[in-house]
Design a protein around this motif. Structure first.
Motif, PDB file in Angstrom:
ATOM      1  N   LEU A   1       4.543   5.548  -5.563  1.00 24.04           N
ATOM      2  CA  LEU A   1       4.664   5.603  -7.015  1.00 24.04           C
ATOM      3  C   LEU A   1       3.509   6.349  -7.678  1.00 24.04           C
ATOM      4  CD1 LEU A   1       5.816   1.899  -7.629  1.00 24.04           C
ATOM      5  CD2 LEU A   1       7.257   3.958  -7.707  1.00 24.04           C
ATOM      6  N   GLY A   2       2.485   6.672  -6.906  1.00 27.22           N
ATOM      7  CA  GLY A   2       1.331   7.371  -7.458  1.00 27.22           C
ATOM      8  C   GLY A   2       0.523   6.526  -8.425  1.00 27.22           C
ATOM      9  N   ILE A   3       0.354   5.241  -8.105  1.00 30.22           N
ATOM     10  CA  ILE A   3      -0.401   4.334  -8.968  1.00 30.22           C
ATOM     11  C   ILE A   3      -1.612   3.801  -8.208  1.00 30.22           C
ATOM     12  CG2 ILE A   3       1.645   3.685 -10.289  1.00 30.22           C
ATOM     13  CD1 ILE A   3       1.854   1.157  -8.631  1.00 30.22           C
ATOM     14  N   ARG A   4      -2.398   2.951  -8.872  1.00 31.40           N
ATOM     15  CA  ARG A   4      -3.561   2.335  -8.240  1.00 31.40           C
ATOM     16  C   ARG A   4      -3.168   0.979  -7.650  1.00 31.40           C
ATOM     17  NH1 ARG A   4      -7.379   1.747 -13.188  1.00 31.40           N
ATOM     18  NH2 ARG A   4      -5.388   0.880 -13.933  1.00 31.40           N
ATOM     19  N   ASP A   5      -3.985   0.494  -6.717  1.00 33.77           N
ATOM     20  CA  ASP A   5      -3.723  -0.816  -6.118  1.00 33.77           C
ATOM     21  C   ASP A   5      -3.637  -1.900  -7.191  1.00 33.77           C
ATOM     22  OD1 ASP A   5      -3.689   0.309  -3.649  1.00 33.77           O
ATOM     23  OD2 ASP A   5      -5.686  -0.340  -3.065  1.00 33.77           O
ATOM     24  N   ALA A   6      -4.549  -1.837  -8.171  1.00 29.88           N
ATOM     25  CA  ALA A   6      -4.589  -2.872  -9.207  1.00 29.88           C
ATOM     26  C   ALA A   6      -3.317  -2.879 -10.053  1.00 29.88           C
ATOM     27  CB  ALA A   6      -5.806  -2.673 -10.107  1.00 29.88           C
TER      28      ALA A   6
ATOM     29  N   SER B   1       0.831  -1.212   0.000  1.00 21.78           N
ATOM     30  CA  SER B   1       0.000   0.000   0.000  1.00 21.78           C
ATOM     31  C   SER B   1       0.867   1.264   0.000  1.00 21.78           C
ATOM     32  CB  SER B   1      -0.937   0.003   1.210  1.00 21.78           C
ATOM     33  OG  SER B   1      -1.829  -1.091   1.144  1.00 21.78           O
ATOM     34  N   ASP B   2       1.964   1.237   0.751  1.00 21.21           N
ATOM     35  CA  ASP B   2       2.855   2.393   0.800  1.00 21.21           C
ATOM     36  C   ASP B   2       3.608   2.575  -0.514  1.00 21.21           C
ATOM     37  OD1 ASP B   2       2.524   3.038   3.751  1.00 21.21           O
ATOM     38  OD2 ASP B   2       3.208   0.968   3.860  1.00 21.21           O
ATOM     39  N   LEU B   3       3.972   1.483  -1.168  1.00 19.70           N
ATOM     40  CA  LEU B   3       4.639   1.581  -2.466  1.00 19.70           C
ATOM     41  C   LEU B   3       3.690   2.116  -3.534  1.00 19.70           C
ATOM     42  CD1 LEU B   3       6.680  -1.772  -2.468  1.00 19.70           C
ATOM     43  CD2 LEU B   3       7.563   0.551  -2.158  1.00 19.70           C
ATOM     44  N   VAL B   4       2.443   1.717  -3.452  1.00 20.66           N
ATOM     45  CA  VAL B   4       1.431   2.230  -4.387  1.00 20.66           C
ATOM     46  C   VAL B   4       1.314   3.748  -4.255  1.00 20.66           C
ATOM     47  CG1 VAL B   4      -1.046   2.289  -4.858  1.00 20.66           C
ATOM     48  CG2 VAL B   4       0.119   0.092  -4.609  1.00 20.66           C
TER      49      VAL B   4
ATOM     50  N   PHE C   1       6.583   4.347 -12.253  1.00 16.97           N
ATOM     51  CA  PHE C   1       5.981   3.033 -12.480  1.00 16.97           C
ATOM     52  C   PHE C   1       6.861   2.154 -13.354  1.00 16.97           C
ATOM     53  CE2 PHE C   1       3.453   0.293 -15.264  1.00 16.97           C
ATOM     54  CZ  PHE C   1       2.825  -0.509 -14.335  1.00 16.97           C
ATOM     55  N   TRP C   2       7.281   2.645 -14.518  1.00 18.22           N
ATOM     56  CA  TRP C   2       7.991   1.807 -15.465  1.00 18.22           C
ATOM     57  C   TRP C   2       9.380   1.424 -14.971  1.00 18.22           C
ATOM     58  CZ3 TRP C   2       5.461  -0.737 -18.883  1.00 18.22           C
ATOM     59  CH2 TRP C   2       4.264  -0.219 -19.391  1.00 18.22           C
ATOM     60  N   VAL C   3      10.068   2.348 -14.340  1.00 19.19           N
ATOM     61  CA  VAL C   3      11.386   2.027 -13.804  1.00 19.19           C
ATOM     62  C   VAL C   3      11.269   0.995 -12.696  1.00 19.19           C
ATOM     63  CG1 VAL C   3      13.405   2.961 -12.614  1.00 19.19           C
ATOM     64  CG2 VAL C   3      12.309   4.288 -14.436  1.00 19.19           C
ATOM     65  N   PHE C   4      10.297   1.173 -11.830  1.00 14.36           N
ATOM     66  CA  PHE C   4      10.073   0.234 -10.739  1.00 14.36           C
ATOM     67  C   PHE C   4       9.673  -1.137 -11.283  1.00 14.36           C
ATOM     68  CE2 PHE C   4       8.340  -1.551  -6.870  1.00 14.36           C
ATOM     69  CZ  PHE C   4       9.056  -0.930  -5.864  1.00 14.36           C
TER      70      PHE C   4
END
Length: 508
Positions: free
Chosen positions: A63-68, A57-60, A121-124
């Motif tokens: 990174l500013g992304i959604r859980d899905a 949840s913290d990584l989401v 997102f993409w780098v991660f």
């Protein structure tokens, strides 16, 4: 391979004396120091598998992304593991298992440090996928251990024991990682980069443990990499696992995912045609079809359904509000206790498997382990209403699962001819991964089809969960039946092998 001479040594044989024990430091044997260094490496592998879970949840948010979107990280690492393990395992047979273990550790360490600095997102996603090179560690370790003990009269049994210790390390690391991830994050004032540096440091230390503490295996001369075979296999596996991933993410209404999986299955035909006429094939199908090998690989795929595919459904089942007529309504902390009991049970199973093998036969012990997995999951059909009942089911299944995680690579190594232990053990990981990918996709579809039909808005129905548990239990029953084909004295200790051995092209 010579035929097994006996199931276990008698007290009067040298192999059962303190001097002859393969874990007592005898030259060329499986030593305590070797197992100790690899124990640490596998502990780090477990940390990698458990550390990030409480941080999702913290990584989401970071990174500013959604859980899905986090599903893509897991899917990418799953794809990589399915593709690289056969190639790296084969290279281990060719140039030395320690050398490939070091290379895979360097790649894992590099990816782990990359995660520290990844903030998009993409780098991660790329770094997370590359971190999946650690999945080849256990197969390479088992192959290295078996190679070390091959020339002793108890090499197979000592490999089973050592593999059990490695699984203990794996599960202990997973527990430590899961418990430590959130606490370290809090101790670092929720600094993501600092928190992610801890597993990177651990993998770096593991590299030096391998470098200084692990001896090299003895590769067979005159080997060459079947590049065409591995390219054909990679394309087939990539197509199949991609189809399974998109099925899980896009849902069953996406028609083209079925076509993608069908194409992948069809691509296995030219792969098979190629390797059957190659002198040193990527995967020797003649070895794979032997009665001591194919049931082991099939069992790995079938138990992967429950070991890798059932964890998410079990978690959501335990979290479901009982107002729906089923479920336990447990919070995250309470669910972790059930997961912890399951992991401890896996440790117990890994430790008792070599004992049961010694008192009976490795074949009977393998069948017994699959039966325990079947009992544990089929018990959910009638015993799912209480925390105690669910925990009991998971403990029974966990004992069987832990035994199988340790035993299957060791069994594959014992059944493989000289020079093919790495690829044999690696295939147990690949088939297990494919089984888990299949189950993950199918279970997601089954639960999604009934989502919203219960009282609470997002809950699935009891019937859909029972289908999941029935598939897990039924696949274990099929595995137990397949293992009945295995010769009665397969995987038992053999007479020490001579230095001279036929080249790969001379094997039947």
């Amino acid at each position: 391979m010579t035929e097994p001479a006996s199931v276990s040594s008698t007290p009067s044989t040298p192999s059962s004396s303190p001097v002859g024990s393969a874990l007592q430091g005898k030259a060329g044997a499986i030593t305590l120091s070797l197992v100790g260094y690899l124990f640490f490496v596998e502990f780090v592998s477990g940390v990698l598998q458990g550390y990030y879970v409480p941080l999702i949840s913290d990584l989401v948010a970071y990174l500013g992304i959604r859980d899905a979107d986090f599903n893509w990280f897991e899917a990418a690492q799953l794809l990589l593991s399915a593709l690289v393990v056969p190639v790296l395992a084969k290279l281990g047979d060719m140039v030395g298992h320690k050398r490939i273990l070091l290379i895979s550790t360097v790649l894992t360490a590099g990816a782990s440090w990359w995660l520290v600095f990844a903030d998009t997102f993409w780098v991660f996603l790329i770094a997370w996928a590359l971190q999946g090179f650690y999945v080849v560690w256990l197969p390479l370790e088992v192959a290295l251990i078996f190679d070390r003990g091959r020339r002793t009269s108890t090499g197979a049994s000592q490999t089973r024991r050592a593999a059990g210790y490695l699984v203990v390390a794996l599960e202990a690391g997973a527990i430590a990682g899961a418990l430590g991830g959130a606490r370290i994050f809090a101790a670092f004032n929720e600094n993501v980069a600092l928190t992610l540096s801890i597993p990177a440091i651990a993998v770096t230390v593991a590299f030096f443990a391998i470098w200084f503490g692990v001896p090299e295996s003895t590769p067979q001369p005159g080997r060459r990499l079947d590049t065409t075979g591995f390219v054909l296999l990679t394309i087939a596996l990539l197509t199949i696992t991609s189809g399974l991933t998109f099925l899980r993410i896009n849902g069953p209404a996406t028609w083209w995912v079925y076509g993608l999986m069908l194409v992948g299955l069809l691509l296995l035909y030219p792969f098979g045609r190629w390797v059957l006429k190659h002198p040193d094939p990527a995967i020797d199908l003649r070895v794979l079809r032997q009665p001591s090998m194919w049931p082991v690989q099939l069992t790995a795929g079938l138990v992967g359904i429950s070991i890798l595919g059932a964890q998410a459904p079990l978690s959501t089942f335990a979290a479901t509000d009982p107002v729906n007529g089923f479920g336990l309504g447990l919070e995250a902390t309470e669910r972790s206790y059930i997961i912890g009991a399951y992991l401890v049970a896996m440790i117990v199973g890994a430790l008792i498997f070599p004992l049961v093998s010694r008192r009976t036969t490795p074949r009977i012990a393998l069948i017994s382990a699959t039966v325990l997995v079947a009992i544990g999951y089929l018990a959910f059909l009638v015993n799912n209403a209480t925390v105690v009942g669910v925990t009991l089911n998971m403990v029974v299944a966990g004992i069987g699962s832990g035994a199988l995680v340790a035993a299957l690579p060791a069994a594959a190594a014992a059944a493989a001819p000289l020079g093919q232990t790495g690829i044999a053990t690696g295939l147990t990981n690949t088939t297990k991964t494919i089984g888990g990918a299949f189950a993950s996709a199918v279970f997601a579809v089954v639960l999604a089809m009934t989502a919203g039909q219960a009282v609470t808005e997002t809950a699935s129905t009891l019937g859909s969960y029972l289908v999941v548990f029935a598939i897990c239990g039924g696949s274990a029953v099929v595995a137990a039946l397949a293992l009945l084909v295995v010769p009665k004295l397969a995987f038992a200790d053999t007479a020490p092998e001579l230095d001279a051995a036929p080249t790969p092209s001379a094997q039947p």
